[in-house]
Design an enzyme around this catalytic site. Structure first.
Site, PDB file in Angstrom:
ATOM      1  N   ASP A   1       0.339  -0.859  -0.645  1.00  6.64           N
ATOM      2  CA  ASP A   1       0.011  -0.389   0.448  1.00  6.64           C
ATOM      3  C   ASP A   1       0.560   1.279   0.124  1.00  6.64           C
ATOM      4  OD1 ASP A   1      -2.374  -1.447   0.357  1.00  6.64           O
ATOM      5  OD2 ASP A   1      -2.036  -1.451   2.284  1.00  6.64           O
TER       6      ASP A   1
ATOM      7  N   LYS B   1       1.947   2.161  -4.969  1.00  7.61           N
ATOM      8  CA  LYS B   1       2.111   1.328  -6.113  1.00  7.61           C
ATOM      9  C   LYS B   1       1.908   1.885  -7.501  1.00  7.61           C
ATOM     10  CE  LYS B   1       2.217  -2.717  -4.153  1.00  7.61           C
ATOM     11  NZ  LYS B   1       2.047  -2.099  -3.460  1.00  7.61           N
TER      12      LYS B   1
ATOM     13  N   GLY C   1      -4.901  -4.414  -3.948  1.00  5.65           N
ATOM     14  CA  GLY C   1      -5.715  -3.417  -4.052  1.00  5.65           C
ATOM     15  C   GLY C   1      -4.820  -1.994  -4.432  1.00  5.65           C
ATOM     16  N   HIS C   2      -4.405  -1.567  -5.732  1.00  3.39           N
ATOM     17  CA  HIS C   2      -3.810  -0.495  -6.198  1.00  3.39           C
ATOM     18  C   HIS C   2      -4.294   0.230  -6.895  1.00  3.39           C
ATOM     19  CE1 HIS C   2      -0.078  -3.335  -6.872  1.00  3.39           C
ATOM     20  NE2 HIS C   2      -0.645  -4.024  -5.677  1.00  3.39           N
TER      21      HIS C   2
ATOM     22  N   GLN D   1       2.131  -5.747  -2.963  1.00  3.28           N
ATOM     23  CA  GLN D   1       2.532  -6.383  -1.685  1.00  3.28           C
ATOM     24  C   GLN D   1       3.690  -5.175  -1.341  1.00  3.28           C
ATOM     25  OE1 GLN D   1       1.308  -9.189  -3.408  1.00  3.28           O
ATOM     26  NE2 GLN D   1      -0.540  -8.486  -2.723  1.00  3.28           N
TER      27      GLN D   1
ATOM     28  N   THR E   1       3.300 -12.694   2.896  1.00  2.41           N
ATOM     29  CA  THR E   1       2.213 -13.303   2.452  1.00  2.41           C
ATOM     30  C   THR E   1       2.743 -14.137   1.188  1.00  2.41           C
ATOM     31  OG1 THR E   1       0.904 -12.296  -0.251  1.00  2.41           O
ATOM     32  CG2 THR E   1       3.104 -11.991   0.233  1.00  2.41           C
TER      33      THR E   1
HETATM   34  P1  GDP Z   1      -0.459   0.372  -3.407  1.00  3.00           P
HETATM   35  O1  GDP Z   1      -1.033  -1.037  -3.304  1.00  3.00           O
HETATM   36  O2  GDP Z   1       0.645   0.326  -3.217  1.00  3.00           O
HETATM   37  O3  GDP Z   1      -1.408   0.707  -5.013  1.00  3.00           O
HETATM   38  O4  GDP Z   1      -1.472   1.536  -2.677  1.00  3.00           O
HETATM   39  P2  GDP Z   1      -3.161   1.764  -2.100  1.00  3.00           P
HETATM   40  O5  GDP Z   1      -3.684   2.364  -3.155  1.00  3.00           O
HETATM   41  O6  GDP Z   1      -3.422   0.060  -1.492  1.00  3.00           O
HETATM   42  O7  GDP Z   1      -2.265   3.319  -0.741  1.00  3.00           O
HETATM   43  C1  GDP Z   1      -2.235   3.728  -1.457  1.00  3.00           C
HETATM   44  C2  GDP Z   1      -3.114   4.859  -1.090  1.00  3.00           C
HETATM   45  O8  GDP Z   1      -2.966   6.192  -0.996  1.00  3.00           O
HETATM   46  C3  GDP Z   1      -4.511   5.125  -1.980  1.00  3.00           C
HETATM   47  O9  GDP Z   1      -5.941   5.445  -1.221  1.00  3.00           O
HETATM   48  C4  GDP Z   1      -4.065   5.862  -3.391  1.00  3.00           C
HETATM   49  O10 GDP Z   1      -5.099   7.033  -3.496  1.00  3.00           O
HETATM   50  C5  GDP Z   1      -3.421   7.372  -1.919  1.00  3.00           C
HETATM   51  N1  GDP Z   1      -2.005   8.217  -2.736  1.00  3.00           N
HETATM   52  C6  GDP Z   1      -1.331   7.430  -3.603  1.00  3.00           C
HETATM   53  N2  GDP Z   1      -0.223   8.228  -3.639  1.00  3.00           N
HETATM   54  C7  GDP Z   1      -1.065   9.375  -2.421  1.00  3.00           C
HETATM   55  C8  GDP Z   1      -0.282  10.971  -2.361  1.00  3.00           C
HETATM   56  O11 GDP Z   1       0.946  11.518  -2.689  1.00  3.00           O
HETATM   57  N3  GDP Z   1      -1.073  11.063  -1.266  1.00  3.00           N
HETATM   58  C9  GDP Z   1      -1.868  11.054  -1.077  1.00  3.00           C
HETATM   59  N4  GDP Z   1      -2.717  12.114   0.176  1.00  3.00           N
HETATM   60  N5  GDP Z   1      -2.965  10.040  -0.842  1.00  3.00           N
HETATM   61  C10 GDP Z   1      -1.933   9.157  -1.946  1.00  3.00           C
HETATM   62  P1  IMO Z   2      -1.386  -4.620  -1.760  1.00  2.00           P
HETATM   63  O1  IMO Z   2      -0.462  -5.121  -3.426  1.00  2.00           O
HETATM   64  C1  IMO Z   2      -0.617  -4.885   1.950  1.00  2.00           C
HETATM   65  C2  IMO Z   2      -1.029  -8.205   3.483  1.00  2.00           C
HETATM   66  C3  IMO Z   2      -2.313  -9.103   4.233  1.00  2.00           C
HETATM   67  C4  IMO Z   2      -1.401  -9.795   5.839  1.00  2.00           C
HETATM   68  C5  IMO Z   2      -0.569 -10.582   4.820  1.00  2.00           C
HETATM   69  C6  IMO Z   2      -1.308 -12.142   4.681  1.00  2.00           C
HETATM   70  O2  IMO Z   2      -2.760  -3.337  -2.582  1.00  2.00           O
HETATM   71  O3  IMO Z   2       0.261  -3.021  -2.011  1.00  2.00           O
HETATM   72  P2  IMO Z   2      -2.633 -12.554   1.962  1.00  2.00           P
HETATM   73  O4  IMO Z   2      -4.354 -12.311   1.849  1.00  2.00           O
HETATM   74  O5  IMO Z   2      -1.802 -12.065   1.035  1.00  2.00           O
HETATM   75  O6  IMO Z   2      -2.243 -14.594   2.187  1.00  2.00           O
HETATM   76  O7  IMO Z   2      -2.512 -12.032   3.969  1.00  2.00           O
HETATM   77  O8  IMO Z   2      -0.367  -9.754   3.776  1.00  2.00           O
HETATM   78  N1  IMO Z   2      -1.167  -8.505   1.672  1.00  2.00           N
HETATM   79  C7  IMO Z   2      -1.188  -7.051   1.848  1.00  2.00           C
HETATM   80  N2  IMO Z   2      -1.266  -5.683   2.833  1.00  2.00           N
HETATM   81  N3  IMO Z   2      -0.848  -4.944   1.058  1.00  2.00           N
HETATM   82  C8  IMO Z   2      -1.080  -4.999  -0.155  1.00  2.00           C
HETATM   83  O9  IMO Z   2      -1.163  -5.417  -1.669  1.00  2.00           O
HETATM   84  C9  IMO Z   2      -1.710  -6.698   0.752  1.00  2.00           C
HETATM   85  N4  IMO Z   2      -1.602  -8.090   0.270  1.00  2.00           N
HETATM   86  C10 IMO Z   2      -1.601  -8.514   1.762  1.00  2.00           C
HETATM   87  O10 IMO Z   2      -2.803  -7.497   5.579  1.00  2.00           O
HETATM   88  O11 IMO Z   2      -1.067  -9.105   6.869  1.00  2.00           O
HETATM   89 MG    MG Z   3      -3.065  -1.806  -1.346  1.00  2.00          MG
END
Ligand code: GDP
Ligand code: IMO
Ligand code: MG
Length: 424
Positions: free
Chosen positions: A13, A16, A40-41, A223, A238
């Site tokens: 998170d 990416k 979840g991207h 991840q 994971t």
């Molecule tokens: P990922 O799994 O690495 O793609 O990241 P996620 O989408 O799960 O979580 C990142 C969160 O931060 C999302 O809600 C993005 O929209 C948000 N986000 C990404 N870059 C920025 C930033 O520079 N500032 C803020 N405030 N939010 C951001």
């Molecule tokens: P993105 O790509 C954050 C965490 C879960 C748990 C551990 C194992 O959005 O960054 P799993 O379901 O993979 O067996 O869970 O890994 N986890 C993540 N945490 N971002 C993710 O993906 C994750 N995918 C799995 O919360 O701790």
């Molecule tokens: Mg994510």
């Protein structure tokens, strides 16, 4: 031409999705290499939000080819739902989504076992419940069902029958859950094959050709490094290899073809699920980071644990991934803090540790040494040039560079694609 790996440098998170989407402007192919719908991207374009779980984050650029590689575990329900959501939003998938026929499938029993194991375990990992662990277990046990098996109904049925003979005993005896019926699953998965048949191909060959033709290729991690099955905070990880090496095995791209590894780093730390987190803040500051950063999971909606940026963990990640450049995200979340802390070292029983601890028992009890930097206490909205950042923000960034040896090449200041500073 270049082949670049974009890897999560922390516990996932990091942002990416946003960075890969932005970099896709210059790319011809974007490929996901591991994980599944546990990811979840999030991508935000002019205020409109898209969350991708399996489909690469290049899909919003209509001239980019998107590959789901052999290292990914594919849940048909999640994939079809994602394709439909994108199409409903006017994004065309046809002719530019390519699914490896070597990728493994998530079966209904994988999800059931994932949830059941977590519930019955005294030491839950806090998985996403998407069947990831059980699917990779079957892959390693050599009983997994792959995309290619969908092409032959007899093989699919035979493999499923063998699997269910074991899984049904496990479900019934161990977890007191009703067993599953072979015919029903075969019918569902054959229907799935009909819907995705046009996307299935040898993605390894596709990628090799793209590289040979000098295309710009992005390899998108899911991840983060500290969730890596080998290098992360085992067992709270994971079941795949999110680190850069996973890009090679998860796509059939040789290490010699890779030019750069970019680490996506959040300006602080978050973690979802259980496991050690040395800089976690179980106080008002942590609450504030969660509130301002909207730190709730993009896949499960769970609140993310929050804490300060952890340099010892980041340095470990730089080392295992070979990161030379960072994309630093969510800097804006720190805007209102008068002081910002940076973890600069770990000690155990008063003795500085040289290495990132391999065991969670040690990691859980490290004493963290912090450095405090002054905040900038103003908005970063609209800033597009590095030099226009407030001096204290630049000092924070440059201190991170100094402590890690990696260069902050990109700074993200909002969820939106537009709000990103690219340094020369
Ligand atoms: P990922 O799994 O690495 O793609 O990241 P996620 O989408 O799960 O979580 C990142 C969160 O931060 C999302 O809600 C993005 O929209 C948000 N986000 C990404 N870059 C920025 C930033 O520079 N500032 C803020 N405030 N939010 C951001
Ligand atoms: P993105 O790509 C954050 C965490 C879960 C748990 C551990 C194992 O959005 O960054 P799993 O379901 O993979 O067996 O869970 O890994 N986890 C993540 N945490 N971002 C993710 O993906 C994750 N995918 C799995 O919360 O701790
Ligand atoms: Mg994510």
């Amino acid at each position: 031409m270049s082949v670049q790996i974009i890897v999560g440098a922390q516990w996932g998170d990091e942002g990416k999705g946003k960075i890969v989407d932005l970099m896709s402007e210059q790319a011809e192919v974007v490929a996901r290499y591991q994980g599944g719908a546990n990811a979840g991207h999030t991508i935000v374009i002019n205020g409109k939000k898209y969350v991708l779980h399996l489909i690469p984050s290049g899909i919003l650029h209509d001239d980019v080819q998107c590959v789901i590689g052999n290292g990914v575990v594919i849940d048909p329900i999640a994939l079809l739902h994602e394709i439909k959501t994108l199409e409903d939003n006017g994004i065309s998938i046809k002719g530019r989504l390519f699914i490896s026929h070597r990728a493994h499938l998530i079966m209904p029993y994988h999800k059931m076992l994932d949830v059941a194991r977590e519930k019955s375990s005294g030491k839950a990992i806090g998985t996403t419940g998407r069947g990831i662990g059980p699917a990779y277990i079957d892959k390693a046990s050599r009983v997994g069902i792959r995309i290619v098996d969908l092409l032959d109904r007899t093989i699919l049925e035979e493999k499923l029958r063998t699997n269910l003979a074991e899984k049904n005993v496990l479900l019934r005896r161990m977890y007191d859950i009703d067993g599953l019926d072979v015919e029903k699953i075969v019918a569902e998965y054959v229907e799935f094959d009909n819907l995705i048949d046009e996307y299935i191909t040898d993605t390894t060959v596709l990628l090799h050709n793209a590289i040979k033709e000098g295309k710009n290729v992005l390899l998108e991690g899911a991840q983060g490094a500290l969730l890596d099955m080998d290098h992360g905070t085992y067992p709270f990880v994971t079941s795949s290899n999110p680190t850069s090496g996973g890009a090679c095995t998860g796509l059939g791209v040789p290490p010699t073809a890779v030019d750069t590894v970019i680490g996506v780093v959040k300006a602080y730390c978050t973690r979802v699920g259980n496991g050690p987190f040395p800089t976690e803040l179980n106080d008002a500051v942590g609450e504030e980071l969660r509130r301002v950063g909207h730190e709730f999971g993009a896949t499960t909606g769970r609140p993310r644990r929050c804490g300060w940026l952890d340099i010892p963990a980041l340095n470990y990640s730089v080392m295992v991934n070979g990161i030379t450049d960072f994309a630093l995200t969510k800097l804006d979340v720190l805007n209102d803090f008068a002081e910002i802390k940076l973890a600069i070292g770990y000690s155990v029983h008063g003795k500085r540790t040289k290495f990132f601890p391999a065991d969670v028992q040690t990691l859980e009890k490290v004493e963290v040494e912090y450095e405090t930097l002054p905040g900038w206490q103003c908005s970063l909205a609209g800033i597009r040039e590095y030099d226009a950042l407030p001096q204290n923000a630049r000092a924070y960034i440059e201190r991170i560079e100094e402590l890690t040896g990696a260069r902050v090449a990109m700074v993200s200041t909002s969820p939106d694609r537009e709000d990103t500073i690219i340094r020369n």
